[in-house]
Motif scaffolding. Structure first.
Motif, PDB file in Angstrom:
ATOM      1  N   THR A  34       0.741  -1.311  -0.102  1.00 22.81           N
ATOM      2  CA  THR A  34       0.013  -0.016   0.072  1.00 22.81           C
ATOM      3  C   THR A  34       0.807   1.407  -0.121  1.00 22.81           C
ATOM      4  O   THR A  34       0.738   2.168   0.946  1.00 22.81           O
ATOM      5  N   VAL A  36       1.816   4.985  -1.085  1.00 17.79           N
ATOM      6  CA  VAL A  36       1.236   6.272  -1.427  1.00 17.79           C
ATOM      7  C   VAL A  36       2.295   7.527  -1.474  1.00 17.79           C
ATOM      8  O   VAL A  36       3.052   7.331  -0.659  1.00 17.79           O
ATOM      9  N   ALA A  85      -3.163   7.116   4.580  1.00 16.02           N
ATOM     10  CA  ALA A  85      -3.315   7.862   3.334  1.00 16.02           C
ATOM     11  C   ALA A  85      -2.889   9.085   3.892  1.00 16.02           C
ATOM     12  O   ALA A  85      -3.093   9.393   5.074  1.00 16.02           O
ATOM     13  N   SER A 133      -8.750   1.103   4.381  1.00 15.92           N
ATOM     14  CA  SER A 133      -8.477   1.999   3.273  1.00 15.92           C
ATOM     15  C   SER A 133      -9.118   3.134   3.302  1.00 15.92           C
ATOM     16  O   SER A 133     -10.001   3.748   2.348  1.00 15.92           O
ATOM     17  N   THR A 135      -9.216   7.240   2.418  1.00 23.77           N
ATOM     18  CA  THR A 135      -8.689   8.192   1.296  1.00 23.77           C
ATOM     19  C   THR A 135      -9.363   9.476   1.558  1.00 23.77           C
ATOM     20  O   THR A 135     -10.675   9.574   2.044  1.00 23.77           O
ATOM     21  N   SER A 186     -10.545   5.434  -3.649  1.00 19.04           N
ATOM     22  CA  SER A 186      -9.620   6.204  -4.087  1.00 19.04           C
ATOM     23  C   SER A 186     -10.451   7.629  -4.447  1.00 19.04           C
ATOM     24  O   SER A 186     -11.187   7.657  -5.484  1.00 19.04           O
ATOM     25  N   ASN A 228      -7.619  -2.097  -6.158  1.00 20.93           N
ATOM     26  CA  ASN A 228      -6.930  -0.984  -6.012  1.00 20.93           C
ATOM     27  C   ASN A 228      -6.711   0.221  -7.093  1.00 20.93           C
ATOM     28  O   ASN A 228      -5.490   0.601  -7.468  1.00 20.93           O
ATOM     29  N   THR A 230      -6.103   3.819  -8.467  1.00 19.90           N
ATOM     30  CA  THR A 230      -5.841   5.035  -8.296  1.00 19.90           C
ATOM     31  C   THR A 230      -5.762   6.184  -9.341  1.00 19.90           C
ATOM     32  O   THR A 230      -5.621   5.559 -10.538  1.00 19.90           O
ATOM     33  N   TRP A 231      -5.965   7.314  -9.109  1.00 18.67           N
ATOM     34  CA  TRP A 231      -6.052   8.274 -10.082  1.00 18.67           C
ATOM     35  C   TRP A 231      -4.962   8.932 -10.846  1.00 18.67           C
ATOM     36  O   TRP A 231      -3.942   9.441  -9.751  1.00 18.67           O
ATOM     37  N   TYR A 272      -0.966  -2.661  -5.892  1.00 16.56           N
ATOM     38  CA  TYR A 272      -1.135  -1.262  -5.000  1.00 16.56           C
ATOM     39  C   TYR A 272      -0.522  -0.002  -5.856  1.00 16.56           C
ATOM     40  O   TYR A 272       0.412   0.414  -5.303  1.00 16.56           O
ATOM     41  N   SER A 274       0.557   3.449  -7.033  1.00 16.24           N
ATOM     42  CA  SER A 274       0.088   5.048  -6.627  1.00 16.24           C
ATOM     43  C   SER A 274       0.437   5.828  -7.506  1.00 16.24           C
ATOM     44  O   SER A 274       1.667   5.603  -8.132  1.00 16.24           O
ATOM     45  N   TRP A 275      -0.044   6.730  -7.841  1.00 10.84           N
ATOM     46  CA  TRP A 275      -0.014   7.758  -9.171  1.00 10.84           C
ATOM     47  C   TRP A 275       0.349   9.244  -8.529  1.00 10.84           C
ATOM     48  O   TRP A 275      -0.491   9.743  -7.880  1.00 10.84           O
TER      49      TRP A 275
END
Length: 281
Positions: A34, A36, A85, A133, A135, A186, A228, A230-231, A272, A274-275
């Protein structure tokens, strides 16, 4: 699992948005999940990441620079710590801990340059229920999370705009109602949507909750559990991992095209994502 040590190993990697130029960030032979990105200061690019590591046996939250990958503990509290988060303003961390005997939702004030400040605040608890989770909304005033307090994992939101509120006075609001098994919410960077996964006809698919229309919309189709999400910073693209057999790869999808493109391949399971918008240094 490595054949020699019989130990599960999961390291942190970084790549371009299309899966190219992948490089390994951590090298501690630990089990890491996970991750971030820590949002950068205005005018800068993200250079560090927060994640959960089982380095000492129990899952704890760590921060590492993307340059050297060396992890440093964030919290000294007891118990397991999971699914952290961080707010876009870099001033709060939400996470799950069972320090009270139950997996509950906590909030911790935070400064990336100085570490944690004050004691963690318990935000939500429910008897015999599991939270997971969290966000943040882009403005940092709300948190969405998963809880099974009503029998099945669904997504709830709560208001954290009052820093002096007690958790018994903070009332979560149910967000998702169509599917009973929801996970991994997310919040989009523009605040208009939440992506999450939900079991749909026996398969986990990516869904969208649209705050403007109050609708729950299925985004992905077909076999393979998709999880999972992510944007992208543009709130238009989503990356997620999809599992089929012994493989788990990352896929990219455009909200307007809804045909996912596989962006990773090769050995090892990828999970997992992450962007975060970054430029080459």
């Amino acid at each position: 699992m490595t054949p020699k040590t019989k130990k599960w190993i999961s390291e942190l990697w970084e790549s371009d948005y299309d899966g190219k130029n992948a490089r390994q960030v951590t090298t501690g032979d630990n089990f890491i999940v996970t991750p971030v990105h820590i949002p950068p200061k205005p005018g800068f690019t993200s250079g560090s990441v927060m994640f959960v590591s089982y380095q000492i046996g129990q899952p704890k939250i760590y921060i590492a620079s993307l340059r050297d990958g060396v992890g440093h503990r964030v919290l000294s509290m007891r118990g397991n710590q999971l699914t952290p988060a961080i707010s876009r303003k870099r001033d709060k961390i939400a996470f799950i801990s069972d320090v009270t005997g139950n997996p509950d939702l906590f909030l911790q004030t935070f400064n990336p340059d100085g570490g944690v400040t004050d004691k963690p605040q318990q935000l939500s608890s429910a008897r015999k229920a599991t939270h997971s989770s969290p966000t943040f909304s882009p403005d940092g005033k709300k948190i969405a999370f998963v809880c099974d307090k009503d029998g099945s994992p669904r997504i709830y939101t709560l208001d954290i705009s009052d820093p002096n509120a007690k958790y018994k006075d903070i009332k979560p609001s149910l967000l998702t109602k169509y599917n009973k098994e929801n996970s991994a919410p997310s919040w989009s960077p523009d605040g208009s949507k939440i992506a999450y996964c939900a079991k749909t006809s026996g398969v986990r698919q990516i869904w969208i909750y649209d705050f403007d229309t109050k609708r729950e919309i299925q985004l992905t189709q077909g076999p393979g559990n998709k999880e999972n999400p992510t944007w992208a910073p543009n709130s238009l693209h989503i990356v997620f991992n999809s599992t089929g057999g012994q493989e788990s790869e990352l896929y990219l999808i455009n909200l307007h095209q809804q045909e996912a493109v596989k962006i990773t391949s090769g050995p090892g399971q990828k999970r997992y994502p992450s962007w975060e918008a970054r430029t080459k240094s």
